[in-house]
Structures are given as structure tokens and as C-alpha cells.
Design a protein around this motif. Sequence first.
Motif, PDB file in Angstrom:
ATOM      1  N   ALA A  11       0.711  -1.344   0.272  1.00 47.35           N
ATOM      2  CA  ALA A  11       0.514  -0.166   0.070  1.00 47.35           C
ATOM      3  C   ALA A  11       1.277   1.074   0.083  1.00 47.35           C
ATOM      4  N   ASP A  12       2.069   1.201   0.774  1.00 45.76           N
ATOM      5  CA  ASP A  12       3.201   2.372   0.520  1.00 45.76           C
ATOM      6  C   ASP A  12       4.102   2.554  -0.477  1.00 45.76           C
ATOM      7  N   GLY A  13       3.358   1.169  -1.565  1.00 47.57           N
ATOM      8  CA  GLY A  13       3.858   1.529  -3.534  1.00 47.57           C
ATOM      9  C   GLY A  13       5.815   1.382  -2.993  1.00 47.57           C
ATOM     10  N   TRP A  14       6.421   0.119  -2.068  1.00 45.02           N
ATOM     11  CA  TRP A  14       7.259  -0.286  -2.688  1.00 45.02           C
ATOM     12  C   TRP A  14       7.749  -1.733  -3.222  1.00 45.02           C
ATOM     13  N   ALA A  15       6.178  -1.640  -4.230  1.00 48.96           N
ATOM     14  CA  ALA A  15       6.724  -2.282  -5.253  1.00 48.96           C
ATOM     15  C   ALA A  15       7.105  -1.559  -6.447  1.00 48.96           C
ATOM     16  N   ASP A  16       6.795   0.013  -6.310  1.00 52.73           N
ATOM     17  CA  ASP A  16       6.975   0.548  -7.745  1.00 52.73           C
ATOM     18  C   ASP A  16       8.647   1.155  -7.182  1.00 52.73           C
ATOM     19  N   ALA A  69      -2.632  -0.746  -7.491  1.00 52.95           N
ATOM     20  CA  ALA A  69      -3.878  -1.768  -7.907  1.00 52.95           C
ATOM     21  C   ALA A  69      -4.034  -1.945  -6.433  1.00 52.95           C
ATOM     22  N   ALA A  70      -2.733  -1.722  -5.332  1.00 48.53           N
ATOM     23  CA  ALA A  70      -2.971  -2.174  -4.334  1.00 48.53           C
ATOM     24  C   ALA A  70      -3.788  -1.363  -2.759  1.00 48.53           C
ATOM     25  N   ARG A  71      -4.560  -0.056  -3.670  1.00 47.19           N
ATOM     26  CA  ARG A  71      -5.757   0.102  -3.469  1.00 47.19           C
ATOM     27  C   ARG A  71      -6.711  -0.259  -3.342  1.00 47.19           C
ATOM     28  N   TYR A  88     -11.525  -7.583  -0.833  1.00 51.45           N
ATOM     29  CA  TYR A  88      -9.971  -8.139  -1.540  1.00 51.45           C
ATOM     30  C   TYR A  88      -9.029  -7.737  -0.609  1.00 51.45           C
ATOM     31  N   ASN A  89      -7.924  -8.560  -0.268  1.00 45.96           N
ATOM     32  CA  ASN A  89      -6.385  -8.601   0.306  1.00 45.96           C
ATOM     33  C   ASN A  89      -5.086  -8.059  -1.482  1.00 45.96           C
TER      34      ASN A  89
END
Length: 453
Positions: A90-95, A111-113, A305-306
Motif C-alpha cells: 500500500a506504501d508503493g514499495w513495489a513501484d 493496485a494495492a488500493r 479484497y486483499n
Amino acid sequence: MPANPRPTMPERVNVLLIGGGGREHALARQIKQSSRLGRLWVDSTANAAILAIGTPCTEPISKPAMFRLNSWCDKEEIGLVVIGPEAPLADGWADDLATENRLVFGPSKAAARIEADKGWAKEIMRSASVPSAEGRTFKDRAPAIAYAMSREEGCVVKASGLAAGKGVFVCPTPEEAVAAVQMMMGDPERRTQGCFGAAGDTIVIEELLQGQEMSVLAFVDGRSIWVLDPCQDHKQVGEGDVGPNTGGMGAYCPTPLATPELMSRIERDILVPTIDGLRREGIIFRGVLYAGLMLTAGGPKVLEYNCRFGDPECQPLMARLQGDLLEVLWATAAGQLDELESGLEFDPRTACCVVLCSAGYPGSITKGHPITGIEAAEAEAGPGEAVIVFHSGTTVDSRDRVVSAGGRVISVTALAADLTSAQDLANRAAAKIEFAGAFFRRDIGSRVMNSIS
Ligand code: AMP
Ligand code: GLY
């Protein structure tokens, strides 16, 4: 997002696994078995078992340290970062961590939103005609309280943001619903703050659905989707489904609730339209999409959704998964699930996972209690059976003892021919493990067994 849309998986991949609980232990154990693994690096703050499997990453793994972590990943030639928990996603680490030469398993911040903002997830579902509980989203207390008071038939009050699985109150009466709103949004008269902080600034109030719950997880690579065998989690702390919600007290897989027809319907009417709905917003989902469902008389409806594997669902899933998980994670992150030569196979046995928790969980707990009996638990398995003891919240203390370090401490996962014997084995094995104040539910799987018998 990799610049090269069709990268080739190298013969050996160095992996960094982020997260340190039971879910990540289950992932680490599977990744470690891959013939394609180079070196497995793990979070230095992970639990004792994960640190025994992987090499601790020398950099702190945190948002402010992202620049240094990226440089470290370059230096160690990390080819794949696997992010287990929802908060970093959710904090954007994948980006932050994806580069031309490095893939990330786990969705982008956008997408994690789907997990981090329940109000928004409801809008996506509504616009995609995905069946879910009727609900309304509130940013202000007064209308939320007025709405809660009007729900004579009861309702469910949810913090819109992330609350470690504890942000949902099932309220059979309007009074309980009003109290839940006041707890989440604060009460100026009593000068109290919201109990989930900013996660409860927005809340969702929705209809109270009845039925059996089921967790359906799928690998989604942006184009293709692979639905995994369905699980059933047990969220409430007490046997017989009483008491407050937790992160999950135990889960088993597969569940006899799911017929092939029901699974096709879930894929067709729920998962695929959701992914398409996200795409219409310009969002490509890559990772694990987890639908928490209620099987109502009117068909399956989404509770939540998770954007990641469930914990504890991941433990029974990984206990049963056959084949090379690392190849699947890599292909998902690369958008190449369709190119994998073999599909996903599951052990035909049933896996039942029970979670040993610290006294007081999901409220306040004490840590640091030595844990014994892990080997005795594993030795409970008879011929054709297995017991895997996953660590959830553990650490090694200064006297080199494995001690408790969280609310959920150990996830004992038993594999046996059917659910009855898997539950029995999991309970016998869990009873061998001791630490001060340990408790667990002995009825993981009973809800469905009682409904069938
Ligand atoms: P969630 O985190 O949204 O899955 O909610 C946690 C738990 O609360 C679920 O596993 C259900 O047991 C319960 N729950 C959530 N939403 C509803 C609903 N609309 N009706 C009945 N129970 C619900
Ligand atoms: N077991 C529920 C979750 O992971 O959210």
C-alpha cells in the motif's frame, strides 16, 4: 514495471523476501526448494525460522531507506523482490523496487488500493457489477451514526484503511453499530480519538451477510489469472466463532464448500470483472488477488479484497503446493503466467493450519516467552501425513532460545487424507508446543464439517 515486457527468467534468481511472519515463512520454505534459486535474502527483522532459511539483508528495509535498498539490490543482483505484507504494498514499495533488471512480486501502490481503501474497492466492485454487500462510505461521524442507527437488521462497520485484519466490527444491533462508529471515528463528547488512527477516518457501513466464508486467492499477472484451491479462514478469536476479529486464527485448504461450478462462477463473475474494472481505471494488477467471500443464499459476495497472500491461508496453500513456486512468482511478476510449462498442482491431501497465539491476542500481549515442543509437534505425523511448524511471531533471544515475539506466534500446519484427520493432527501437534499463555482454537474446519454432517 520492467522496460522489457518479455524478459527471460535467468537460470538462477537471487530473491529478496520482504516480510517476516507465518505467511513469509511458508513462502521462504517453498522458494528455498526451487532449483532456480540463487540466493535467498530476507528481512533482518524476520522471525527466527525465516532467518534460519535465508541470509539477512544488511540494509534496513523501510520506506526512508528505499534509495539505499535499491543500491543494495543492484549490488547483490537481486532479480526478484517478493513482498508479503499489505502495508509495504500500500506504501508503493513495489513501484520503488522494480527496475529494468529487477522484478517485484506484489502489486503497485495504485493496485494495492483494492485492499488499502475499502471505500474505493467498493466503488470498483460496483462499477464492475461484482456482487458484494450493499454499503455506504462515510467521511463524517454524524451521517455515519445516523445511518448506523437506522440499520435495524444490524450491519458491519469497517475502517476503510489498513487495520491488520482487526478493523471490522460485525454489529447485530444499531447500538453496537453506533458504538463501533464512535470507536473508529472518535467521540468528541468523550474526547476519544479513532482507535485505528487515520485508517478509520473513512468508514464503510454495509449489510450483514449470512453464510459460510471462503478465501479465494489467484495469481494475476496483468493478463492471465490462476485461481488457487480455496481456503477457509477463521477470523474470530474464540472457538465457535465468538469474540473479536483477529488476523486469522487458522485456515484449511481445500474447502469442500467449493464445487467446480462455484469456482468457475467466482472466477467469471468476481475475479475477472474486478481485474477488468481496475484496468478500466488504468491499473494493472500483478501479484496475488485475494477475495474474501461470503457464500450467501443469493450466491457468492465479496466481503473484502486483499492484495497479497492471506495469513494464515498461505500456510496451508504452500503446504500443499507442488511444483516450483519461484517460477510462478517470477512469471506472475513478468506478466508471463501463460508461458509456464506446467500448471499449478496441489497435494491431494487436506492441510489444516492452527495458529498458536499469545495470551490477550488480539488485544495487548506480552512477548519473550520461550517456545518448546516444535520437534514433538512435527513427530505427531503418522504414515502418509506431515506436520509443518511455521513460525509467525518468533525471535531468538540473547540466550539463543526461540521466544514469542507477537500476537500470532506459531502456525502449525498438518497434512492428512481429509479435513477431519488434518484437524485432529493439527490439534494434537499444536498441543505439543508450549509457551507461557499460549492458546489456539481447536475447531478450525469444524464450521464446515458441522454444516455438512
Ligand atoms: P474483512 O476484513 O472485510 O474480510 O472482514 C473481516 C471479517 O468480518 C470477515 O471475515 C467476516 O467474518 C466479517 N464480515 C466482514 N464483512 C461482513 C459482512 N458484510 N457481513 C457479515 N460479516 C462480515
Ligand atoms: N487471513 C486474513 C488475511 O490475511 O487478511
